[in-house]
Enzyme design. Structure first.
Site, PDB file in Angstrom:
ATOM      1  N   ARG A  82       0.759  -1.220   0.212  1.00 41.74           N
ATOM      2  CA  ARG A  82      -0.248  -0.180   0.131  1.00 41.74           C
ATOM      3  C   ARG A  82       0.697   1.288   0.129  1.00 41.74           C
ATOM      4  O   ARG A  82       0.584   2.209  -0.533  1.00 41.74           O
ATOM      5  CB  ARG A  82      -1.105  -0.099   1.358  1.00 41.74           C
ATOM      6  N   LYS A 184      -2.621   6.639   1.399  1.00 40.89           N
ATOM      7  CA  LYS A 184      -2.370   7.021   2.835  1.00 40.89           C
ATOM      8  C   LYS A 184      -1.286   8.108   2.783  1.00 40.89           C
ATOM      9  O   LYS A 184      -0.176   8.266   3.283  1.00 40.89           O
ATOM     10  CB  LYS A 184      -1.859   5.951   3.629  1.00 40.89           C
ATOM     11  N   GLU A 220     -16.250   6.198   4.870  1.00 46.37           N
ATOM     12  CA  GLU A 220     -15.420   5.767   6.068  1.00 46.37           C
ATOM     13  C   GLU A 220     -15.484   6.952   7.075  1.00 46.37           C
ATOM     14  O   GLU A 220     -16.145   8.031   7.115  1.00 46.37           O
ATOM     15  CB  GLU A 220     -14.113   5.318   5.503  1.00 46.37           C
TER      16      GLU A 220
HETATM   17  N1  PLP Z   1      -9.167   4.322   6.773  1.00 46.61           N
HETATM   18  C1  PLP Z   1      -8.559   5.262   7.041  1.00 46.61           C
HETATM   19  C2  PLP Z   1      -8.720   6.698   6.508  1.00 46.61           C
HETATM   20  C3  PLP Z   1      -7.238   4.894   7.644  1.00 46.61           C
HETATM   21  O1  PLP Z   1      -6.563   6.129   8.216  1.00 46.61           O
HETATM   22  C4  PLP Z   1      -7.014   3.672   8.289  1.00 46.61           C
HETATM   23  C5  PLP Z   1      -5.707   3.524   9.060  1.00 46.61           C
HETATM   24  O2  PLP Z   1      -4.855   2.810   8.641  1.00 46.61           O
HETATM   25  C6  PLP Z   1      -7.842   2.772   7.819  1.00 46.61           C
HETATM   26  C7  PLP Z   1      -8.902   2.955   7.157  1.00 46.61           C
HETATM   27  C8  PLP Z   1      -7.642   1.376   8.261  1.00 46.61           C
HETATM   28  O3  PLP Z   1      -6.604   0.600   7.621  1.00 46.61           O
HETATM   29  P1  PLP Z   1      -5.857  -0.778   8.073  1.00 46.61           P
HETATM   30  O4  PLP Z   1      -6.699  -1.552   8.552  1.00 46.61           O
HETATM   31  O5  PLP Z   1      -5.042  -0.847   7.071  1.00 46.61           O
HETATM   32  O6  PLP Z   1      -5.107  -0.050   9.259  1.00 46.61           O
HETATM   33  C1  COI Z   2      -3.983   3.573  11.711  1.00 44.36           C
HETATM   34  O1  COI Z   2      -4.786   2.867  11.953  1.00 44.36           O
HETATM   35  O2  COI Z   2      -2.773   2.944  11.551  1.00 44.36           O
HETATM   36  C2  COI Z   2      -4.129   4.864  11.174  1.00 44.36           C
HETATM   37  O3  COI Z   2      -3.450   5.315  10.563  1.00 44.36           O
HETATM   38  C3  COI Z   2      -5.181   5.607  11.525  1.00 44.36           C
HETATM   39  C4  COI Z   2      -4.994   6.838  12.397  1.00 44.36           C
HETATM   40  C5  COI Z   2      -6.256   7.540  12.587  1.00 44.36           C
HETATM   41  C6  COI Z   2      -4.024   6.843  13.654  1.00 44.36           C
END
Ligand code: PLP
Ligand code: COI
Length: 341
Positions: A82, A184, A220
């Site tokens: 990612r 991200k 989201e």
């Molecule tokens: N959506 C957003 C905007 C995020 O910042 C995060 C955090 O990483 C997620 C979703 C969840 O992603 P993940 O499950 O890969 O941590």
């Molecule tokens: C994560 O879950 O890793 C994120 O980057 C989300 C953030 C709001 C802490």
């Protein structure tokens, strides 16, 4: 190895400075080999690309102490992949995936004393990030970059841990169609700050963002994807090109189907459907699986039958299975758990 004397059970989601971090520099068209350093300070030129045009992307993952005492990470290969996608979208040089994994392993190992013990309720949050470092004043990508990884022990993202939260439907948009919502990038979070401060001032824990084009579909929150449970026990999770492809959500879809025998629907979810769900939750590395008890849409309350006292029963099963896999209590699918030491 002796653990640091921290109050693990009462950690919030905050920054605790640890001993070692990883740094690699991109110059003359290539990444160097990277090294660990004790220096937590970054000094850059005032005109660095990151300061002027927010050229920065990041990742978030966690290290866990398993029941049998190993330190592991969860699907770091998906974070590596990612981050490559995020970098490409912001015209940054992708970090080789093998270097990403190696950097995580090195930093976690070097800070093993800060990895919360099994059963403490805390975990080690890992933050890899990359930024444009040389001066740019015309709007263009930088030529030089820095990639760093630091770690910090954390507790629950939402105060109260597993207590259901109340969120509001935001009037602000998080991401545009064909924009950067699916990567991200720091810029997505910068533009969510006013919305989150506003939500907090009004007493809400988070925002639910809708699709910017029609404002009819659920996207989201600022830092997590949504999952919903229907009254007949299906898991439904929004599909959109402008939300972050959460690794937790992708893992929960697999867990729901293959461990819990549930039907999973990954599809557009309309705001008008919310009132029909039995349970709602947020999922992400930081959020893990956090229950949502109530969604407020401009004064109209949508209260889920699971209530405001505890996690809904299906959400709880998902939470227990996912964290069971992460902590080594439940056998993981092939390749999900990377043992560091
Ligand atoms: N959506 C957003 C905007 C995020 O910042 C995060 C955090 O990483 C997620 C979703 C969840 O992603 P993940 O499950 O890969 O941590
Ligand atoms: C994560 O879950 O890793 C994120 O980057 C989300 C953030 C709001 C802490």
């Amino acid at each position: 190895m002796e653990k640091k004397n921290l109050d693990w059970a009462n950690l919030g989601f905050g920054y605790v400075q640890t001993e070692k971090r990883y740094v690699s520099v991109y110059k003359d068209g290539k990444w160097d080999n990277g090294t660990l350093t004790e220096d937590a300070t970054v000094t850059l030129n005032e005109c660095a690309g990151v300061f002027q045009y927010a050229q920065t992307v990041f990742e978030g993952l966690k290290a866990y102490t398993t029941e049998d005492g190993h330190i592991v990470t969860f699907r770091p290969d998906l974070n590596a992949a990612r981050m490559v996608e995020s970098a490409k979208r912001l015209e940054m040089p992708p970090l080789p995936e093998a270097q990403f994994i190696d950097s995580i392993n090195q930093v976690v190992k070097a800070n093993a004393a800060y990895v919360p013990p099994y059963g403490s309720g805390a975990t080690l949050y890992i933050r890899p990030y990359m930024m444009g470092t040389n001066p740019v004043i015309g709007v263009k990508p930088a030529d030089e970059y820095m990639y760093r990884v630091f770690v910090t022990p954390v507790g629950p993202y939402f105060k109260g841990g597993a207590k259901p939260i109340t969120i509001k439907i935001s009037d602000f948009d998080r991401a545009a169609p064909n924009g950067t919502g699916h990567i991200k990038a720091g810029l997505n979070y910068a533009m969510s700050l006013h919305a989150i401060v506003t939500a907090h001032e009004e007493g809400y824990a988070e925002n639910m963002y809708l699709d910017a084009a029609t404002r009819t579909k659920v996207e989201e929150t600022g830092g997590a994807n949504f999952i919903f449970i229907t009254k007949d026990g299906k898991m439904v999770t929004p599909k959109s090109d402008s939300i972050l492809p959460s690794i937790t959500r992708r893992s929960l879809m697999y867990v729901a189907e293959h461990y819990l025998g549930m039907t999973v629907e990954h599809r557009e979810v309309y705001k008008d459907e919310l009132k029909d769900f039995a349970e709602a939750g947020l999922c992400g590395t930081a959020a893990v699986v956090s229950p949502v008890g109530k969604i407020v849409d401009h004064g109209t309350e949508i209260c889920f039958p699971s209530g405001m006292d505890e996690m809904g029963p299906v959400t709880k099963k998902l939470y227990d299975t996912l964290t069971g896999i992460q902590m080594g209590r439940i056998e993981a699918p092939e390749g999900w758990i990377h043992t560091i030491c």
